[in-house]
Design a protein around this motif. Structure first.
Motif, PDB file in Angstrom:
ATOM      1  N   ILE A 307      44.041  36.190  33.894  1.00  0.00           N
ATOM      2  CA  ILE A 307      44.063  35.569  35.223  1.00  0.00           C
ATOM      3  C   ILE A 307      42.732  35.754  35.931  1.00  0.00           C
ATOM      4  N   THR A 308      42.190  36.976  35.893  1.00  0.00           N
ATOM      5  CA  THR A 308      40.903  37.248  36.551  1.00  0.00           C
ATOM      6  C   THR A 308      39.789  36.429  35.928  1.00  0.00           C
ATOM      7  N   ASN A 309      39.798  36.308  34.602  1.00  0.00           N
ATOM      8  CA  ASN A 309      38.763  35.525  33.937  1.00  0.00           C
ATOM      9  C   ASN A 309      38.858  34.049  34.286  1.00  0.00           C
ATOM     10  N   ARG A 310      40.084  33.523  34.406  1.00  0.00           N
ATOM     11  CA  ARG A 310      40.255  32.107  34.768  1.00  0.00           C
ATOM     12  C   ARG A 310      39.731  31.846  36.179  1.00  0.00           C
ATOM     13  N   ILE A 311      39.993  32.782  37.074  1.00  0.00           N
ATOM     14  CA  ILE A 311      39.470  32.638  38.437  1.00  0.00           C
ATOM     15  C   ILE A 311      37.949  32.683  38.424  1.00  0.00           C
ATOM     16  N   ALA A 312      37.382  33.601  37.634  1.00  0.00           N
ATOM     17  CA  ALA A 312      35.926  33.714  37.546  1.00  0.00           C
ATOM     18  C   ALA A 312      35.295  32.469  36.939  1.00  0.00           C
TER      19      ALA A 312
END
Length: 320
Positions: A307-312
């Motif tokens: 999830i964090t990587n997709r946001i980044a």
């Protein structure tokens, strides 16, 4: 695959299969030393990261020493049902998330600030002295750090309590109140690790082109504006990378720190997954239950990283 990759890479040049093979062999021989240096890393990850994953099957079995991992009775999701039907498990997960998120969101900016301040220091002797002092706590074990904390915050003879008595006329049990314990937990983690974590950001700061600062200075930017418009954008990709990695450790509150600082008075907030696994799994021999909560911990960490990587990635700074 390697030959086809070389052929695609080297087009529009025309090479025979033999010439491509010779080029591939040349690249292999030229980088052989790098492959040899990388081999222990591969062996380490296979032996200590990937092979132990097979033990996760214990989460779906009623494990006993006699039958071993592979021959113990299969119970499916029963271990997970037992875990999540116990109120203590929900509290332990909540405590883990609370301590971890506090450590990340409060402690994450400190290494960045330290790196930026050290980068602005011009006197090399002072810079080296400060670097040594802030890096040193990282090499202390949590046993030593916990001993220092207990000595400093002791209710009877602690330095902080002596000052507190002089100001308010009475002592205060810092280590036995939930609010003060949380503050000590988070601040001790920052004090121990912030200096060492700053190394990554110092390396990123060293890659910023100095001409950008000169151009900003010519445009009238003061030091604060140079930091905001040059320094921070220059290390933004590193900041995002470190944040993604830290989110992958949300469910992994360090065992040593919690175990050395916790006490029964603050167990409502200090009992986390790692200490629960130690007490129930190793001390209580309930290996299947602890394997189940360990697997749950890993799955949640993986989901948070994705999830964090997709946001980044939406901001052009994803890890993959």
């Amino acid at each position: 695959m390697f030959r086809s990759y070389l052929q695609e890479t080297l087009t529009p040049y025309t090479f025979t299969i033999r010439e491509v093979s010779l080029i591939g062999n040349s690249i292999w021989k030229r980088n052989l030393s790098l492959y040899v240096m990388f081999a222990p890393v591969i062996v380490f990850f296979i032996a200590f990261k990937y092979m132990p994953m097979a033990g996760s099957i214990m989460a779906f079995k009623h494990y006993n020493f006699g039958d071993g991992i592979w021959h113990s009775p299969w119970v499916g999701l029963d271990n997970f049902r037992v875990l999540f039907s116990t109120p203590a498990t929900i509290q332990i997960i909540r405590n883990t998330l609370l301590l971890s998120l506090l450590s990340i969101f409060i402690g994450f900016p400190f290494p960045i600030l330290l790196a930026i301040m050290l980068n602005e220091v011009k006197a090399m002797w002072f810079k080296r002295l400060v670097q040594t002092l802030i890096f040193l706590p990282h090499f202390f074990s949590w046993i030593i750090v916990a001993g220092i904390i207990v000595t400093v915050f002791s209710q009877q003879s602690g330095v902080v309590n002596e000052l507190w008595k002089s100001l308010f006329g009475h002592s205060f049990a810092f280590l036995y109140h939930e609010g003060s314990w949380l503050a000590i937990f988070v601040s001790s983690g920052i004090w121990k690790e912030a200096g060492f974590s700053a190394i990554v950001y110092l390396a990123a700061l060293g890659s910023i082109d100095s001409s950008l600062y000169e151009a900003a200075g010519l445009d009238g930017a003061n030091k604060w504006k140079q930091i905001w418009h040059v320094t921070l954008p220059g290390i933004s990709s590193t900041v995002v990378l470190m944040f993604i990695l830290s989110m992958g450790r949300v469910m992994e509150v360090g065992f040593d720190q919690v175990f050395m600082l916790q006490n029964s008075t603050v167990s409502n907030i200090s009992e986390v997954i790692s200490t629960y696994i130690y007490k129930i799994g190793l001390m209580g021999s309930q290996f299947s239950l602890t394997a189940a909560i360990g697997l749950f911990e890993s799955i949640v960490s993986l989901i948070l990283v994705i999830i964090t990587n997709r946001i980044a990635r939406k901001f052009g700074s994803g890890l993959w």
